[in-house]
Design a protein around this motif. Structure first.
Motif, PDB file in Angstrom:
ATOM      1  N   ASN A 166       0.788  -1.241   0.000  1.00 13.50           N
ATOM      2  CA  ASN A 166       0.000   0.000   0.000  1.00 13.50           C
ATOM      3  C   ASN A 166       0.814   1.283   0.000  1.00 13.50           C
ATOM      4  O   ASN A 166       0.251   2.381  -0.014  1.00 13.50           O
ATOM      5  CB  ASN A 166      -0.955   0.017   1.204  1.00 13.50           C
ATOM      6  CG  ASN A 166      -0.225   0.142   2.541  1.00 13.50           C
ATOM      7  OD1 ASN A 166       0.946   0.475   2.605  1.00 13.50           O
ATOM      8  ND2 ASN A 166      -0.945  -0.141   3.619  1.00 13.50           N
ATOM      9  N   ASP A 213       0.063   4.110  -2.596  1.00 19.07           N
ATOM     10  CA  ASP A 213      -1.165   4.862  -2.309  1.00 19.07           C
ATOM     11  C   ASP A 213      -0.966   5.830  -1.152  1.00 19.07           C
ATOM     12  O   ASP A 213      -1.471   6.965  -1.174  1.00 19.07           O
ATOM     13  CB  ASP A 213      -2.314   3.906  -1.981  1.00 19.07           C
ATOM     14  CG  ASP A 213      -2.779   3.135  -3.210  1.00 19.07           C
ATOM     15  OD1 ASP A 213      -2.659   3.662  -4.320  1.00 19.07           O
ATOM     16  OD2 ASP A 213      -3.262   2.001  -3.041  1.00 19.07           O
ATOM     17  N   ASP A 227      -1.265   9.912  -1.294  1.00 21.56           N
ATOM     18  CA  ASP A 227      -2.103  10.694  -0.383  1.00 21.56           C
ATOM     19  C   ASP A 227      -1.297  11.794   0.297  1.00 21.56           C
ATOM     20  O   ASP A 227      -1.803  12.895   0.544  1.00 21.56           O
ATOM     21  CB  ASP A 227      -2.719   9.768   0.665  1.00 21.56           C
ATOM     22  CG  ASP A 227      -3.521  10.529   1.711  1.00 21.56           C
ATOM     23  OD1 ASP A 227      -4.490  11.204   1.332  1.00 21.56           O
ATOM     24  OD2 ASP A 227      -3.151  10.463   2.899  1.00 21.56           O
ATOM     25  N   ARG A 278       0.242  11.351  -7.473  1.00 26.49           N
ATOM     26  CA  ARG A 278      -1.124  10.896  -7.711  1.00 26.49           C
ATOM     27  C   ARG A 278      -1.234  10.187  -9.063  1.00 26.49           C
ATOM     28  O   ARG A 278      -1.935   9.189  -9.194  1.00 26.49           O
ATOM     29  CB  ARG A 278      -2.074  12.092  -7.637  1.00 26.49           C
ATOM     30  CG  ARG A 278      -3.539  11.710  -7.528  1.00 26.49           C
ATOM     31  CD  ARG A 278      -4.396  12.912  -7.153  1.00 26.49           C
ATOM     32  NE  ARG A 278      -4.297  13.221  -5.735  1.00 26.49           N
ATOM     33  CZ  ARG A 278      -3.947  14.396  -5.237  1.00 26.49           C
ATOM     34  NH1 ARG A 278      -3.638  15.389  -6.046  1.00 26.49           N
ATOM     35  NH2 ARG A 278      -3.907  14.591  -3.932  1.00 26.49           N
ATOM     36  N   ALA A 311       0.209   6.653  -8.703  1.00 26.97           N
ATOM     37  CA  ALA A 311      -0.733   5.755  -8.030  1.00 26.97           C
ATOM     38  C   ALA A 311      -1.853   5.327  -8.966  1.00 26.97           C
ATOM     39  O   ALA A 311      -2.280   4.160  -8.947  1.00 26.97           O
ATOM     40  CB  ALA A 311      -1.312   6.443  -6.789  1.00 26.97           C
ATOM     41  N   ASN A 365      -2.465   1.485  -9.971  1.00 28.57           N
ATOM     42  CA  ASN A 365      -3.742   0.843  -9.643  1.00 28.57           C
ATOM     43  C   ASN A 365      -4.396   0.254 -10.884  1.00 28.57           C
ATOM     44  O   ASN A 365      -4.925  -0.877 -10.849  1.00 28.57           O
ATOM     45  CB  ASN A 365      -4.671   1.849  -8.969  1.00 28.57           C
ATOM     46  CG  ASN A 365      -4.443   1.943  -7.474  1.00 28.57           C
ATOM     47  OD1 ASN A 365      -5.001   1.177  -6.699  1.00 28.57           O
ATOM     48  ND2 ASN A 365      -3.592   2.877  -7.053  1.00 28.57           N
ATOM     49  N   LYS A 391       0.484  -4.731  -5.059  1.00 28.67           N
ATOM     50  CA  LYS A 391      -0.841  -4.328  -4.568  1.00 28.67           C
ATOM     51  C   LYS A 391      -1.781  -5.517  -4.465  1.00 28.67           C
ATOM     52  O   LYS A 391      -2.656  -5.563  -3.608  1.00 28.67           O
ATOM     53  CB  LYS A 391      -1.457  -3.280  -5.504  1.00 28.67           C
ATOM     54  CG  LYS A 391      -1.029  -1.858  -5.235  1.00 28.67           C
ATOM     55  CD  LYS A 391      -2.020  -0.863  -5.803  1.00 28.67           C
ATOM     56  CE  LYS A 391      -3.345  -0.907  -5.103  1.00 28.67           C
ATOM     57  NZ  LYS A 391      -3.555   0.063  -4.053  1.00 28.67           N
ATOM     58  N   TYR A 393      -8.651   2.788  -8.670  1.00 30.52           N
ATOM     59  CA  TYR A 393      -8.183   2.351  -7.364  1.00 30.52           C
ATOM     60  C   TYR A 393      -8.507   0.881  -7.159  1.00 30.52           C
ATOM     61  O   TYR A 393      -9.628   0.444  -7.413  1.00 30.52           O
ATOM     62  CB  TYR A 393      -8.807   3.169  -6.229  1.00 30.52           C
ATOM     63  CG  TYR A 393      -8.384   2.701  -4.857  1.00 30.52           C
ATOM     64  CD1 TYR A 393      -7.120   2.976  -4.369  1.00 30.52           C
ATOM     65  CD2 TYR A 393      -9.254   1.936  -4.067  1.00 30.52           C
ATOM     66  CE1 TYR A 393      -6.713   2.525  -3.120  1.00 30.52           C
ATOM     67  CE2 TYR A 393      -8.858   1.487  -2.810  1.00 30.52           C
ATOM     68  CZ  TYR A 393      -7.586   1.788  -2.344  1.00 30.52           C
ATOM     69  OH  TYR A 393      -7.186   1.339  -1.123  1.00 30.52           O
ATOM     70  N   SER A 406      -5.642  -2.642  -1.752  1.00 30.18           N
ATOM     71  CA  SER A 406      -4.357  -3.317  -1.543  1.00 30.18           C
ATOM     72  C   SER A 406      -4.554  -4.576  -0.702  1.00 30.18           C
ATOM     73  O   SER A 406      -5.283  -4.563   0.292  1.00 30.18           O
ATOM     74  CB  SER A 406      -3.374  -2.382  -0.829  1.00 30.18           C
ATOM     75  OG  SER A 406      -3.122  -1.228  -1.593  1.00 30.18           O
TER      76      SER A 406
END
Length: 553
Positions: free
Chosen positions: A26, A29, A33, A60, A63, A67, A103, A180, A183
């Protein structure tokens, strides 16, 4: 370039207070954030995938691509515990595919893009890989025919080129993937997170297992610094070391954890590097000794390096002359004084997630490795008695800590040889010198270090002895002004065989990756042997060096 500054409180919360929640599945991610629109990577060429198109990715953006790629891998059947092979040229997508597999709770297995099909197939079989992710150049130039790596059951390719029959284009599956993907949560931080295949003294490559705890040691420690810094400075790094190499991979993780934007160079080209340094003005520049020597020989001293505040080094030992020459490239005026850039060297290996020591930021003596960094513990033991040596005397370096591998995948024999009462045997001979820093003295005769790559002499020998005319082979490292060492093999032919060294070299180049293939093969009819009829490698090396010296004279 975006240098968005997350608040001190948020950095502290994510990187320190909640660090127990951070794992290899994770952390991308969590960093997205934290750092949001701050630039993560600038690329030397644009990429185009569902979810992102361009050459400058924020955290971002990274990620989102990771994802979507995880969703594509899940559509191919990848799940927790599955091993996913990764072999591409040095492209940022190999990192994205690596994080995407993680992930899902799968175990990524990055490979060197210089490997030959038979070497790839060995790793695929050893690790139990069913899905291999590659790129068009590997498919066309190395694999050529999917049947040359028969152990692979499913193939996937990055990029946008139409793949051959039987190969899935990941970008197609990413179109329907979500932005998204939840995870996978490891049951324990001791669960295996990834495999690094590395050469060693016992022959063919071994898969060093990295747990979630081991994979995150560097992120945790560098993250602590980022969390406690009053302000995130406008650092900017060049990432020139291949990310499939343990050293380049560790460097990339360091930049991600510190929120440091990095320019990703897919190919090591001195003129391109000079132009990028002068145009983009990076503050951080890491490299291996061979890279720095090539840059210096290519005219680095004639270019403007004044923006670089810190040079970094790893993958092999440095001498002070090289460090001094690199530091002389840059510098700036501060209060009327000329201040040289810092140079910090590090020592590590795949089995330690490239995290063991760091030097002070200046010349500290030839082959200085620096201080062992917490939480790593170490011993220096006598090679014969296996007792701790007195300070200043050389001995084998043993390591212990959460970042050290727990063993080799599916190889109990190699694991048993690599450990001594719970301590990992590095095979490197060091001594403790001034200020209690470690200094490199030598390494096992079974290991050759060329251009930052670790080569198993036994592995090359085993390849060569598969030739029907070769009875014995002894590969050794001989000094080289740029690479440090280069592999040269002495060969004893079977009675009556007439194969020439040139023919053997041509045969070997088809089966052994370029970085570890012998540069020269010498026939040695009177090869020295041990009582158990194994070549005496040290004596072979001494004879080869003597012959080369005579040829030069």
């Amino acid at each position: 370039m975006n240098f968005y500054q997350p608040s001190w409180a948020k950095r502290r919360r994510v990187l320190i207070t909640e660090r127990s929640k951070l794992n290899y599945s994770n952390f991308i991610d969590r960093l997205a954030d934290l750092y949001g629109d701050r630039t993560a990577f600038m690329l030397d060429g644009p990429i185009d995938y569902p979810g992102f198109s361009g050459d400058c990715l924020s955290f971002r953006d990274v990620a989102r691509v990771v994802n979507r790629m995880a969703g594509a891998l899940r559509a191919l059947g990848v799940g927790p515990g599955d091993r996913v092979g990764l072999i591409t040229m040095n492209r940022v997508e190999i990192a994205f595919a690596n994080f995407a597999a993680a992930k899902l709770g799968a175990i990524p297995v990055p490979m060197n893009f210089m490997l030959r099909p038979n070497e790839i197939d060995f790793i695929v079989q050893k690790a139990g890989i069913e899905l291999l992710v590659c790129d068009p150049r590997i498919l066309r130039g190395t694999i050529k025919d999917l049947s040359s790596v028969p152990s692979v059951k499913h193939w996937a390719v990055i990029g946008n080129e139409e793949p051959p029959e039987g190969v899935t284009l990941l970008a197609d599956l990413m179109r329907d993937a979500p932005d998204y993907v939840e995870s996978a949560k490891p049951s324990s931080l001791d669960d295996i997170a990834l495999l690094f295949f590395t050469s060693g003294t016992t022959g063919f490559p071994k898969g060093a297992t990295m747990s979630h705890a081991a994979a995150m040691v560097g992120i945790h420690n560098i993250g602590r610094l980022a969390a406690l810094s009053p302000k995130l400075k406008s650092r900017f790094a060049l990432l020139v070391m291949p990310v499939a190499h343990a050293g380049g991979y560790a460097q990339m993780l360091l930049y991600l954890g510190f929120g440091t934007p990095a320019y990703f160079l897919s190919k090591f080209d001195p003129e391109v590097i000079f132009d990028v340094v002068e145009r983009l003005r990076p503050t951080l520049f890491p490299g291996a000794p061979a890279m720095y020597r090539i840059l210096l020989d290519a005219g680095a001293a004639k270019r403007d390096w004044s923006s670089v505040r810190v040079f970094g080094g790893g993958a092999d030992a440095f001498d002070d002359d090289l460090v001094r020459a690199v530091r002389a490239l840059g510098g700036r005026r501060v209060l009327g004084f000329h201040v040289k850039p810092m140079f910090i060297r590090g020592y590590g290996m795949a089995e330690s997630n490239s995290y063991v020591t760091a030097t002070p930021p200046f010349e500290a003596g030839d082959n200085c490795l620096g201080w062992v960094t917490p939480p790593v513990r170490y011993r220096i033991v006598d090679e014969d008695t296996r007792k701790d040596v007195e300070r200043g005397k050389p001995g084998e370096l043993l390591l212990r800590g959460p970042n050290i591998t727990r063993g080799y995948w599916n190889d109990d024999f190699a694991t048993e040889l690599a450990f001594e009462n719970g301590w990992f045997r590095t095979g490197d001979i060091v001594r403790q010198g001034k200020w209690r820093m470690l200094f490199f003295v030598g390494r096992s005769a079974e290991i050759i270090k060329s251009g930052g790559y670790k080569i198993s002499a036994n592995e090359v020998d085993q390849h060569l002895t598969q030739h029907p005319d070769v009875e014995h082979a002894a590969t050794v490292g001989v000094p080289h002004p740029i690479k440090g060492e280069r592999p040269v093999a002495a060969v004893k032919l079977r009675p009556g065989a007439t194969t020439t060294p040139e023919e053997l070299l041509e045969w070997a180049r088809e089966r052994i990756a370029p970085y570890k293939c012998p540069r020269e093969i010498v026939l040695m009819d009177d090869m020295p042997f041990t009582f158990s009829l194994k070549p005496k490698r040290r004596e072979v090396r001494e004879r080869l060096l003597a012959e080369m010296k005579e040829d030069l004279e």
